[in-house]
Structure formats: structure tokens, C-alpha cells
Write an enzyme that holds these catalytic residues in place. Structure first.
Site, PDB file in Angstrom:
ATOM      1  N   GLY A   1       0.821  -1.200   0.000  1.00  0.00           N
ATOM      2  CA  GLY A   1       0.000   0.000   0.000  1.00  0.00           C
ATOM      3  C   GLY A   1       0.859   1.256   0.000  1.00  0.00           C
ATOM      4  O   GLY A   1       0.534   2.256  -0.646  1.00  0.00           O
TER       5      GLY A   1
ATOM      6  N   SER B   1      -3.951  -2.456   0.154  1.00  0.00           N
ATOM      7  CA  SER B   1      -2.910  -3.381   0.598  1.00  0.00           C
ATOM      8  C   SER B   1      -3.569  -4.703   0.985  1.00  0.00           C
ATOM      9  O   SER B   1      -4.494  -4.721   1.799  1.00  0.00           O
ATOM     10  CB  SER B   1      -2.190  -2.769   1.801  1.00  0.00           C
TER      11      SER B   1
ATOM     12  N   CYS C   1       6.594   5.160  23.420  1.00  0.00           N
ATOM     13  CA  CYS C   1       7.441   4.003  23.702  1.00  0.00           C
ATOM     14  C   CYS C   1       7.185   2.845  22.744  1.00  0.00           C
ATOM     15  O   CYS C   1       7.986   1.937  22.652  1.00  0.00           O
ATOM     16  CB  CYS C   1       7.249   3.542  25.136  1.00  0.00           C
TER      17      CYS C   1
ATOM     18  N   HIS D   1      -2.802  -7.359   2.773  1.00  0.00           N
ATOM     19  CA  HIS D   1      -2.762  -7.988   4.099  1.00  0.00           C
ATOM     20  C   HIS D   1      -3.718  -7.367   5.112  1.00  0.00           C
ATOM     21  O   HIS D   1      -3.819  -7.837   6.239  1.00  0.00           O
ATOM     22  CB  HIS D   1      -1.329  -8.042   4.647  1.00  0.00           C
TER      23      HIS D   1
ATOM     24  N   ASN E   1      -6.030   4.797  10.030  1.00  0.00           N
ATOM     25  CA  ASN E   1      -5.506   3.501  10.485  1.00  0.00           C
ATOM     26  C   ASN E   1      -5.461   3.354  11.995  1.00  0.00           C
ATOM     27  O   ASN E   1      -5.461   2.250  12.503  1.00  0.00           O
ATOM     28  CB  ASN E   1      -4.119   3.255   9.886  1.00  0.00           C
TER      29      ASN E   1
ATOM     30  N   GLN F   1      -7.164   0.924   4.888  1.00  0.00           N
ATOM     31  CA  GLN F   1      -7.979   0.403   6.001  1.00  0.00           C
ATOM     32  C   GLN F   1      -9.433   0.173   5.588  1.00  0.00           C
ATOM     33  O   GLN F   1     -10.211  -0.387   6.360  1.00  0.00           O
ATOM     34  CB  GLN F   1      -7.941   1.370   7.195  1.00  0.00           C
TER      35      GLN F   1
ATOM     36  N   THR G   1       9.312  -8.425 -12.138  1.00  0.00           N
ATOM     37  CA  THR G   1       8.453  -9.570 -12.433  1.00  0.00           C
ATOM     38  C   THR G   1       7.286  -9.596 -11.459  1.00  0.00           C
ATOM     39  O   THR G   1       7.470  -9.429 -10.254  1.00  0.00           O
ATOM     40  CB  THR G   1       9.268 -10.878 -12.329  1.00  0.00           C
TER      41      THR G   1
END
Lengths: 398, 165
Positions: A71, A200, A325, A202, A152, A180, A238
């Protein structure tokens, strides 16, 4: 211990459909689609069928679909292409929003260094920008508006059709990062006036490492990857046939079930939100209604997100946070800052993204676990103690 | 490899010495909510020795683990011995911390020193202010670790969506 994967906005487990679809193109039809013999031509046929299938999911034409490696690449290519088309006409102004994915923001940063003028629209506290605000920002030298379909982190859905209409009226290209949204929400590029769109695989139960860019016919793309004549010369390399076929199968399957899954997920999501709403001094991030069916994102005062994640992982629950973090940087999520959350609150964020396979028991387990973890961490937090004792002001109400 | 060592996870999930000492002889607090971490150390001191120590921490897993380990390292020690406990000792006792988390161990050292300073101030005990200056995470860290930290920071900045993939 039961494992609850509640990070479907990060990535999804591949569906059986998607896995089954890709195997023949690894085991049998492994030929290069550019080769003329049969094993290559079989792959070529599958590639073109996948293109037609992906196009059909968005009411686009097959030749308007370009396969990419992810994406992010699709976002890069869409924005760079619009910029190159614009600068030929002396138009070097681009409009976007402050809470885009970094695939968009960092590409815009690059163009800024080249001399483009970038307007990043402020996002309302509910995580939405309006078409009126986009219209007001458009100038005679604007060459592109790029606004994400659904955020997202907080899952808020933008008024894509209205923004598209504004752009169409003013003759400005409109791109949307739909990473999303694809496979989760109905998308019609013609009806919604979308010129370019990124997806995207996945994120809708397909494989990682493959995405697609829709570009309305007539839009001349600029290569991000130079090479052979693949993808009509617009993306060298390819073709990743097995994964492209798998992506198409996953998307087709997801799009066939949008209403069914959305209904299930919305019910579960609202149960989750209602349960987490009961935790004092916490607040939902993003609009309650205009959000993807699978996303709940909260900020809790007095605690830090990474420690929440680790404790929840210890209870078998996997999810995300926008704390500094968890990012490796010093600042918390730019999305939470964009909707006006102060730093100290943005550090205490938690994103849970479910799927239609969750049960009410799963949701109740998450609610109980998050409630327990928040309380536990607050009990050891000097920041929370200061809030309770009135030494520091609360941001949220009880 | 996991982000954190088993020791860190143990001290995070089962932190030692959590709590408050109401009649503490010295209290030290460092950090701030905007940066996402605050550590508070409470000391009970008798005959120049740390009789009891408790902590409260707002922060990430390594901040909580560093506080817990630091309290373990100083409990029962004399003040002179405590002054020798550096962030490096905390990191070593935890079997290491990721480079971008080293500042958590520095906070732990600073919180202990702030608590000692509070004790000295309250009791009119003279001390060398140089010993209590606040320093940043980059001191006392071996150059190769610093280099790794810089590389990690650059990688974090370069990759899109390190926060949310």
C-alpha cells in the site's frame, strides 16, 4: 491460554480462500507471465483475471489497476504521479490532512523539499475533515488532494464522495489511501469521484507484500520503480503472481461479505466500546458512528500504552498503542495529537481492531482484562496519584 | 529475539517494592507526563542504610522494570554504596535493555539520587551538588551502544508507520 488477536488494523491472518488461491501459482503455474510458453501464459492469464477481479470490487476497469509491492508503494506512486503532472502545468500545491499514514506524509515531505507547497488540513476532534474545508483550501495551483478513506489508528471514515465531488468540480486530482477501508467498506470509484486509490492485501486477509493502485484512465503514472514493461510499463519487476492472485481472491471474498461482516463487527465493536466506556477517565478516540466496523481506540489517563500492551499480551490479548514508547520516537501518535489529545493522554492509548470471528465472550474478556490492567497500572502510577489528589488537572471527565 | 529479556519481563510483570512509604525520609520524583514517564522513589533510611524502599512509576515496560530492579539493588545498602549504583548497574542486572530504552535506567538512577538529595536536604547533611546534577541518557553509555541507538532512531524515523503498521 486463549489467544485473542485484536490487531487486525496492523495486519490480518490470511483467509483459507487467499491461501488456496496462491498455491497453484507457486507449485504449478510458476512461469514468468512475460514468457510465451504455456506455464508462463497460464500465469499471465491468472494475473489479468486478478486485475479484472480487483477492478470489479471498486467499479473500475481492469486497465485502471496497477499491482504494487504494498500500500505504501501505491501511495508513493499516486502522489508522485500527481505531482509530476501538476508541475508540468506550474501547479505545485497539494492538500492533505494532518493524520495521514506516513506513506503519504513522508512522500509529501519529500515533495516539499522539491519546492511543492503542502497544506495539511487540521482534523476535527472527532477525527474527520469536511469537504467544505477541502474546498476552501483548493487554490488555482492545487494539483492534488489526498485524504485517507479511513484512519488507520482511530478508524474514522472521511466523507470521500463529497471530497471527491469538490475536487471534480474544481478540476483537481483526488487520491485516497483506502488501505484500512478496502474489503471492509463499499467503495465505488465512479460514484465517489475517486481518481486514484491505494490498497494493501494484508489488511483484508490476503498476503503481505502486495498492493494495488487504481488510477483512472487518462492519468499518466510516473514510475517509482524503473524496469521492464510490466504493469504497462508503470512498475518494473516480475509480477508477484501468486500473491496478486491471492490478493484478488481475498478481496473478492471480503467484498462479497462486507454487509454481513460489518453487521457482526459493528455489534461486537459497540459492545467493546460500551464496556471500555465504563472505565473512569478514559475516552473513545474518533467518531462513534463514522468509524470502520472493527476499530475501537481509547485513551486512558494516568498510564502509558506500552505497559498496557505488554500486560494484555500476558493475558493473551494482542493490540496496539500510539504511545511514544511503542514507536521508537519521543512523540506519541501524530494521529492522536492531530485530534487534539494532549501528549500525556496520547501516551495512554490503546487500539483494538477485531474481526467478524470474535465472539461476545472474547469481547467481554477483553473488557474485563483492559479494566483490570488499567486499574493495576494506575495503582502504581505517580501521575495517576497526582490526578486523583488534584495536583494535576484531569483531561477527561469521570 | 524478544524486545525485552526474561529478567525485564519478570520485573515488569512482578515488580518488587511497588508502593508508597508514608513517613519516608527521602522522596525523589523525576520525569514528566508529557514525555510519558515519571518515577517516584521513597526511601526509609536508618543508620545510614536503606532500610526500606518503594517506588511508583508511570511509564513503559522497561521503566517499570528499571524501577523495580533499582529498588532491589539499593535495598539494605549504605548511602555510600547507593551512590555507586549507576544506570549501567541497573541495565546489567536486567540482562540489558534495548538501546532506545536506556533512558529508563537513567531515570531510575536519577530518581534514587533525587530521593537521597531530599533526605540530605531535610537533615542538613552536606553533599557535593555535582553528584546530583541531572544528566542525559547518553552519558555513561558505551559508544557502541550509543551508535546502535542512533541507528535505531534513524531506522524508526525512516520506516513509515513504525507506530501503526
Amino acid at each position: 491460554m486463549k489467544i485473542i488477536y485484536a490487531d487486525n488494523a496492523a495486519t490480518t491472518k490470511m483467509s483459507r480462500v487467499a491461501i488456496d488461491a496462491m498455491l497453484p501459482y507457486m507449485e504449478e503455474y510458476y512461469g514468468n507471465p512475460s514468457s510465451l510458453y504455456s506455464v508462463g501464459q497460464k500465469a499471465k492469464e491468472a494475473l489479468e483475471q486478478a486485475r479484472a477481479d480487483v477492478a470489479a470490487c471498486f467499479n473500475a476497469e481492469a486497465r485502471e489497476i496497477y499491482f504494487t509491492g504494498c500500500g505504501t508503494e501505491a501511495d508513493n506512486q499516486a502522489i508522485i504521479s500527481a505531482a509530476r503532472l501538476g508541475e508540468r502545468k506550474g501547479k505545485k500545491h497539494i492538500i492533505s490532512t494532518a493524520f495521514e499514514h506516513h506513506a503519504v506524509l513522508h512522500t509529501l515531505d519529500k515533495l516539499k523539499k522539491e519546492g511543492f507547497d503542502i497544506t495539511l488540513l487540521d482534523v476535527h476532534s472527532n477525527g474527520i475533515v469536511t469537504a467544505e474545508e477541502v474546498a476552501a483550501a483548493i487554490r488555482p495551483d492545487t494539483c492534488l488532494v489526498t485524504v485517507m478513506y479511513a484512519n488507520n489508528e482511530i478508524g474514522t471514515i472521511q466523507p470521500i464522495k463529497e471530497i471527491g465531488a469538490v475536487c471534480k468540480e474544481k478540476g483537481v486530482l483526488f487520491h485516497t489511501d483506502a488501505v484500512q477501508a478496502a474489503g471492509h467498506l463499499h467503495i465505488d470509484v465512479k460514484d465517489q469521484n475517486i481518481d486514484m486509490l491505494s490498497i494493501s492485501a494484508h489488511k483484508f486477509y490476503g498476503p503481505k507484500g502486495v498492493g494495488a493502485l487504481y488510477a483512472r484512465k487518462g492519468i499518466i503514472l510516473t514510475n517509482v520503480i524503473e524496469g521492464g514493461a510490466q504493469e504497462r510499463g508503470k512498475r518494473g519487476g516480475t509480477e508477484n503472481v501468486a500473491e496478486i492472485v491471492s490478493m484478488a481472491a481475498a478481496l473478492k471474498d471480503a467484498c462479497a461479505h462486507i454487509d454481513e461482516y460489518a453487521e457482526k463487527e459493528t455489534k461486537l465493536r459497540d459492545r467493546l466500546i460500551a464496556g471500555l466506556d465504563k472505565i473512569p477517565y478514559g475516552e473513545l478516540n474518533g467518531d462513534r458512528v463514522h468509524r470502520v466496523p472493527n476499530n475501537a481506540n481509547f485513551c486512558f489517563e494516568g498510564i502509558e500504552g506500552e505497559s498496557m500492551l505488554l500486560m494484555l499480551d500476558d493475558k493473551g490479548i494482542m493490540c496496539s498503542s500510539g504511545s511514544a514508547c511503542t514507536s521508537g520516537s519521543l512523540d506519541p501518535s501524530h494521529v492522536l495529537l492531530a485530534i487534539g489529545r494532549p501528549h500525556e493522554v496520547a501516551h495512554g492509548s490503546l487500539r483494538l481492531s477485531i474481526n467478524e470471528q470474535f465472539t461476545e465472550e472474547d469481547i467481554d474478556y477483553i473488557i474485563a482484562s483492559v479494566t483490570e490492567v488499567v486499574q493495576y497500572l494506575r495503582d502504581m502510577s505517580p501521575f495517576w496519584r497526582d490526578l486523583v489528589n488534584g495536583k494535576r488537572p484531569h483531561v477527561f471527565s469521570e | 529475539m524478544a524486545l525485552y529479556s526474561e529478567k525485564v519481563m519478570d520485573h515488569f510483570l512482578n515488580p518488587r517494592n511497588v508502593g508508597v512509604i508514608e513517613d519516608a525520609d527521602g522522596v525523589g520524583e523525576v520525569g514528566n507526563p508529557v514525555c510519558g514517564d515519571i518515577m517516584k522513589i521513597y526511601l526509609k533510611i536508618k543508620d545510614n542504610r536503606i532500610e526500606d524502599v518503594k517506588f511508583e512509576t508511570f511509564g513503559c515496560g522497561s521503566a517499570i522494570a528499571s524501577s523495580s530492579m533499582a529498588t532491589e539493588l539499593i535495598k539494605g545498602k549504605t548511602i555510600d554504596e547507593v551512590m555507586e549504583v549507576t544506570n549501567k548497574a541497573v541495565v546489567e542486572a536486567l540482562d540489558g535493555l534495548p538501546a532506545h530504552k536506556l533512558h529508563c535506567s537513567v531515570l531510575a538512577e536519577e530518581a534514587i539520587r533525587a530521593a537521597l538529595k531530599d533526605y540530605f536536604d531535610k537533615n542538613g547533611i552536606p553533599y557535593d551538588p555535582e553528584e546530583f546534577r541531572e544528566h542525559d541518557a547518553e552519558e555513561d553509555v558505551p559508544p557502541e551502544v550509543l551508535e546502535a541507538a542512533e541507528a535505531e532512531k534513524a531506522a524508526a524515523a525512516a520506516s513509515c508507520g513504525t507506530k501503526f503498521k
